[in-house]
Scaffold this motif. Structure first.
Motif, PDB file in Angstrom:
ATOM      1  N   GLY A 138       1.185  -2.408   5.430  1.00  0.00           N
ATOM      2  CA  GLY A 138       0.505  -1.666   4.340  1.00  0.00           C
ATOM      3  C   GLY A 138      -1.000  -1.892   3.916  1.00  0.00           C
ATOM      4  N   ILE A 139      -0.918  -1.869   2.606  1.00  0.00           N
ATOM      5  CA  ILE A 139      -2.134  -2.140   1.869  1.00  0.00           C
ATOM      6  C   ILE A 139      -2.557  -3.687   2.069  1.00  0.00           C
ATOM      7  CG2 ILE A 139      -3.240  -1.975  -0.532  1.00  0.00           C
ATOM      8  CD1 ILE A 139      -1.179   0.343  -1.044  1.00  0.00           C
ATOM      9  N   GLY A 140      -1.771  -4.425   1.782  1.00  0.00           N
ATOM     10  CA  GLY A 140      -2.054  -5.735   2.035  1.00  0.00           C
ATOM     11  C   GLY A 140      -2.752  -6.270   3.254  1.00  0.00           C
ATOM     12  N   PHE A 141      -2.214  -5.859   4.231  1.00  0.00           N
ATOM     13  CA  PHE A 141      -2.588  -6.011   5.657  1.00  0.00           C
ATOM     14  C   PHE A 141      -4.118  -5.618   5.853  1.00  0.00           C
ATOM     15  CE2 PHE A 141      -3.066  -4.349  10.301  1.00  0.00           C
ATOM     16  CZ  PHE A 141      -2.606  -5.857  10.813  1.00  0.00           C
ATOM     17  N   ILE A 190      -5.679 -10.806  -5.681  1.00  0.00           N
ATOM     18  CA  ILE A 190      -5.132  -9.604  -5.635  1.00  0.00           C
ATOM     19  C   ILE A 190      -3.674  -9.947  -5.435  1.00  0.00           C
ATOM     20  CG2 ILE A 190      -4.932  -7.328  -4.538  1.00  0.00           C
ATOM     21  CD1 ILE A 190      -7.638  -7.625  -3.536  1.00  0.00           C
ATOM     22  N   ASN A 191      -2.792  -9.469  -6.412  1.00  0.00           N
ATOM     23  CA  ASN A 191      -1.216  -9.602  -6.452  1.00  0.00           C
ATOM     24  C   ASN A 191      -0.583  -8.337  -5.987  1.00  0.00           C
ATOM     25  OD1 ASN A 191      -0.883 -12.255  -7.678  1.00  0.00           O
ATOM     26  ND2 ASN A 191      -1.835 -11.285  -9.739  1.00  0.00           N
ATOM     27  N   ASN A 192      -0.464  -8.321  -4.758  1.00  0.00           N
ATOM     28  CA  ASN A 192      -0.250  -7.006  -4.087  1.00  0.00           C
ATOM     29  C   ASN A 192       1.289  -6.910  -3.473  1.00  0.00           C
ATOM     30  OD1 ASN A 192      -0.796  -4.453  -2.336  1.00  0.00           O
ATOM     31  ND2 ASN A 192      -0.143  -5.687  -0.783  1.00  0.00           N
ATOM     32  N   GLN A 198       0.876   6.016   1.763  1.00  0.00           N
ATOM     33  CA  GLN A 198       1.893   6.127   3.014  1.00  0.00           C
ATOM     34  C   GLN A 198       2.193   4.854   3.600  1.00  0.00           C
ATOM     35  OE1 GLN A 198       2.991   9.084   3.828  1.00  0.00           O
ATOM     36  NE2 GLN A 198       4.556   8.249   5.165  1.00  0.00           N
ATOM     37  N   THR A 199       2.906   4.106   3.172  1.00  0.00           N
ATOM     38  CA  THR A 199       3.177   2.713   3.458  1.00  0.00           C
ATOM     39  C   THR A 199       4.801   2.683   4.071  1.00  0.00           C
ATOM     40  OG1 THR A 199       3.936   1.952   1.438  1.00  0.00           O
ATOM     41  CG2 THR A 199       1.561   1.613   1.710  1.00  0.00           C
ATOM     42  N   GLU A 200       5.037   1.470   4.550  1.00  0.00           N
ATOM     43  CA  GLU A 200       6.448   1.254   4.862  1.00  0.00           C
ATOM     44  C   GLU A 200       7.482   1.247   3.736  1.00  0.00           C
ATOM     45  OE1 GLU A 200       3.750  -0.487   5.937  1.00  0.00           O
ATOM     46  OE2 GLU A 200       3.851  -0.852   8.193  1.00  0.00           O
ATOM     47  N   MET A 201       6.817   0.411   2.585  1.00  0.00           N
ATOM     48  CA  MET A 201       7.626   0.604   1.432  1.00  0.00           C
ATOM     49  C   MET A 201       7.999   2.038   0.823  1.00  0.00           C
ATOM     50  SD  MET A 201       6.976  -1.391  -2.146  1.00  0.00           S
ATOM     51  CE  MET A 201       7.296  -3.052  -1.586  1.00  0.00           C
ATOM     52  N   LEU A 202       7.112   2.664   1.042  1.00  0.00           N
ATOM     53  CA  LEU A 202       7.424   4.083   0.268  1.00  0.00           C
ATOM     54  C   LEU A 202       8.334   4.997   1.329  1.00  0.00           C
ATOM     55  CD1 LEU A 202       6.340   6.471  -1.600  1.00  0.00           C
ATOM     56  CD2 LEU A 202       5.038   7.418   0.618  1.00  0.00           C
ATOM     57  N   GLN A 203       8.181   4.716   2.684  1.00  0.00           N
ATOM     58  CA  GLN A 203       9.092   5.252   3.471  1.00  0.00           C
ATOM     59  C   GLN A 203      10.707   4.863   3.391  1.00  0.00           C
ATOM     60  OE1 GLN A 203       8.815   8.034   5.628  1.00  0.00           O
ATOM     61  NE2 GLN A 203       6.916   7.973   4.281  1.00  0.00           N
ATOM     62  N   SER A 242      -3.426   7.255   2.753  1.00  0.00           N
ATOM     63  CA  SER A 242      -3.045   6.345   3.665  1.00  0.00           C
ATOM     64  C   SER A 242      -3.232   5.132   2.994  1.00  0.00           C
ATOM     65  CB  SER A 242      -3.982   6.426   4.721  1.00  0.00           C
ATOM     66  OG  SER A 242      -5.375   6.069   4.717  1.00  0.00           O
ATOM     67  N   ALA A 243      -2.552   3.918   3.576  1.00  0.00           N
ATOM     68  CA  ALA A 243      -2.598   2.549   3.361  1.00  0.00           C
ATOM     69  C   ALA A 243      -4.237   2.020   3.225  1.00  0.00           C
ATOM     70  CB  ALA A 243      -1.829   1.581   4.203  1.00  0.00           C
ATOM     71  N   LYS A 244      -4.957   2.510   4.432  1.00  0.00           N
ATOM     72  CA  LYS A 244      -6.213   2.104   4.700  1.00  0.00           C
ATOM     73  C   LYS A 244      -7.268   2.746   3.618  1.00  0.00           C
ATOM     74  CE  LYS A 244      -9.336   1.605   8.579  1.00  0.00           C
ATOM     75  NZ  LYS A 244      -9.749   1.578  10.114  1.00  0.00           N
ATOM     76  N   GLU A 245      -7.083   3.801   3.310  1.00  0.00           N
ATOM     77  CA  GLU A 245      -7.684   4.450   2.250  1.00  0.00           C
ATOM     78  C   GLU A 245      -7.738   3.742   0.972  1.00  0.00           C
ATOM     79  OE1 GLU A 245      -7.862   9.153   3.815  1.00  0.00           O
ATOM     80  OE2 GLU A 245      -6.068   8.406   2.839  1.00  0.00           O
ATOM     81  N   MET A 246      -6.362   3.547   0.625  1.00  0.00           N
ATOM     82  CA  MET A 246      -6.408   2.766  -0.699  1.00  0.00           C
ATOM     83  C   MET A 246      -6.571   1.548  -0.502  1.00  0.00           C
ATOM     84  SD  MET A 246      -5.379   3.027  -3.779  1.00  0.00           S
ATOM     85  CE  MET A 246      -4.089   4.623  -3.789  1.00  0.00           C
ATOM     86  N   ALA A 247      -6.557   0.787   0.401  1.00  0.00           N
ATOM     87  CA  ALA A 247      -7.300  -0.372   0.526  1.00  0.00           C
ATOM     88  C   ALA A 247      -8.838  -0.491   0.167  1.00  0.00           C
ATOM     89  CB  ALA A 247      -7.056  -1.088   1.937  1.00  0.00           C
ATOM     90  N   ASN A 248      -9.445   0.411   0.707  1.00  0.00           N
ATOM     91  CA  ASN A 248     -10.813   0.731   0.616  1.00  0.00           C
ATOM     92  C   ASN A 248     -11.300   0.837  -0.954  1.00  0.00           C
ATOM     93  OD1 ASN A 248     -12.671   1.014   2.900  1.00  0.00           O
ATOM     94  ND2 ASN A 248     -11.124   2.082   3.736  1.00  0.00           N
ATOM     95  N   TYR A 249     -10.458   1.456  -1.507  1.00  0.00           N
ATOM     96  CA  TYR A 249     -10.788   1.757  -3.077  1.00  0.00           C
ATOM     97  C   TYR A 249     -10.356   0.282  -3.820  1.00  0.00           C
ATOM     98  CZ  TYR A 249      -9.908   2.972  -8.002  1.00  0.00           C
ATOM     99  OH  TYR A 249     -10.178   3.067  -9.217  1.00  0.00           O
ATOM    100  N   ILE A 250      -9.410  -0.396  -3.286  1.00  0.00           N
ATOM    101  CA  ILE A 250      -8.994  -1.652  -4.026  1.00  0.00           C
ATOM    102  C   ILE A 250      -9.944  -2.686  -3.779  1.00  0.00           C
ATOM    103  CG2 ILE A 250      -7.339  -3.415  -4.219  1.00  0.00           C
ATOM    104  CD1 ILE A 250      -5.173  -1.454  -3.531  1.00  0.00           C
ATOM    105  N   PHE A 251     -10.600  -2.652  -2.313  1.00  0.00           N
ATOM    106  CA  PHE A 251     -11.602  -3.603  -2.000  1.00  0.00           C
ATOM    107  C   PHE A 251     -12.657  -3.559  -2.781  1.00  0.00           C
ATOM    108  CE2 PHE A 251     -15.435  -3.832   0.520  1.00  0.00           C
ATOM    109  CZ  PHE A 251     -15.575  -5.062   1.169  1.00  0.00           C
ATOM    110  N   ASN A 252     -13.385  -2.134  -2.997  1.00  0.00           N
ATOM    111  CA  ASN A 252     -14.616  -1.875  -3.779  1.00  0.00           C
ATOM    112  C   ASN A 252     -14.169  -2.244  -5.463  1.00  0.00           C
ATOM    113  OD1 ASN A 252     -16.643  -0.991  -1.969  1.00  0.00           O
ATOM    114  ND2 ASN A 252     -15.161   0.814  -1.749  1.00  0.00           N
TER     115      ASN A 252
END
Length: 226
Positions: free
Chosen positions: A12-15, A77-79, A179-184, A195-205
């Motif tokens: 997910g997001i952490g990955f 980052i406590n994810n 959209q992550t495995e945890m949500l499913q 998506s997890a990748k889109e959210m990761a981009n936001y958290i990264f910045n």
């Protein structure tokens, strides 16, 4: 180049976050119980450690690595998160404890262990949930999870006040549906708008830049209303 510690990096997001920081030239300490997904990437900027953040002895492994290899941490980052979806009357004390051990106690323990290595202008970002926000829409079955996510918000606000003289920023991102495995696992068949990748981009910045503008704040990161 920043030294970045990220929990919950097996999926997910952490990955996605671990890969994103590494690909942009930062040093990443990726923490999760399952290290295989990131280990197979063989990225030179990623150090993977298998630990359970709910166990103090495991957290000592993180301290040893930082002390011996990095000396300082720029971003934490406590994810990592734990979710149990059960009707309230079926939730046991052990269920509550299992969720709180990861979502609250683990966050507190790891953050406490990193305090000596967090210097001026460092940033601690804790990933919470819209379910932990007062007045937000709530969902049956998530009494343990959402109450834990509310607790960690207050914890971060308190730490921001306690360490403001050291100029360590503590902020929370309360995420909506991603959209992550945890949500499913929680809501089988539900399709999230992000998506997890889109959210990761936001958290990264946010983690890299927004400690200049926020401290002790909770930002609601959700594209849906309420």
């Amino acid at each position: 180049m920043k030294n970045v510690v990220i929990t919950g990096t097996s999926r997910g997001i952490g990955f996605e976050l671990a890969k994103l920081f590494a690909e942009n030239g930062h040093q990443v300490l990726a923490i999760s119980r399952n290290t295989k997904p990131l280990s197979t990437i063989h990225h030179p900027n990623i150090k993977v450690i298998s630990i359970d953040i709910s166990k103090d002895d495991d957290i000592d492994k993180v301290v040893d690595f930082v002390k011996n290899d990095w000396k300082k941490v720029d971003i934490l980052i406590n994810n990592a998160g734990k979710l149990i979806n059960k009707p309230f009357t079926e939730l046991t004390s052990d269920d509550f404890l299992e969720v709180y051990k990861v979502n609250v106690f683990g966050v507190a323990s790891l953050t406490k262990s990193m305090i000596p290595f967090l210097k001026k202008n460092s940033h601690v970002v804790t990933i919470s949930s819209m379910g932990g926000i007062q007045g937000s829409m709530k969902f049956p079955g998530l009494a343990a999870y959402s109450s834990a996510k509310g607790a960690v918000i207050t914890l971060s606000e308190l730490l921001a006040e306690e360490y403001k003289e050291q100029q360590i920023a503590f902020n929370v991102l309360a995420l909506g549906a991603v959209q992550t495995e945890m949500l499913q696992e929680a809501f089988p068949g539900f399709k999230a708008p992000v998506s997890a990748k889109e959210m990761a981009n936001y958290i990264f910045n946010f983690a890299l830049n927004d400690h200049q503008f926020y401290n002790g704040k909770v930002l609601q990161v959700s594209s849906t209303t309420p």
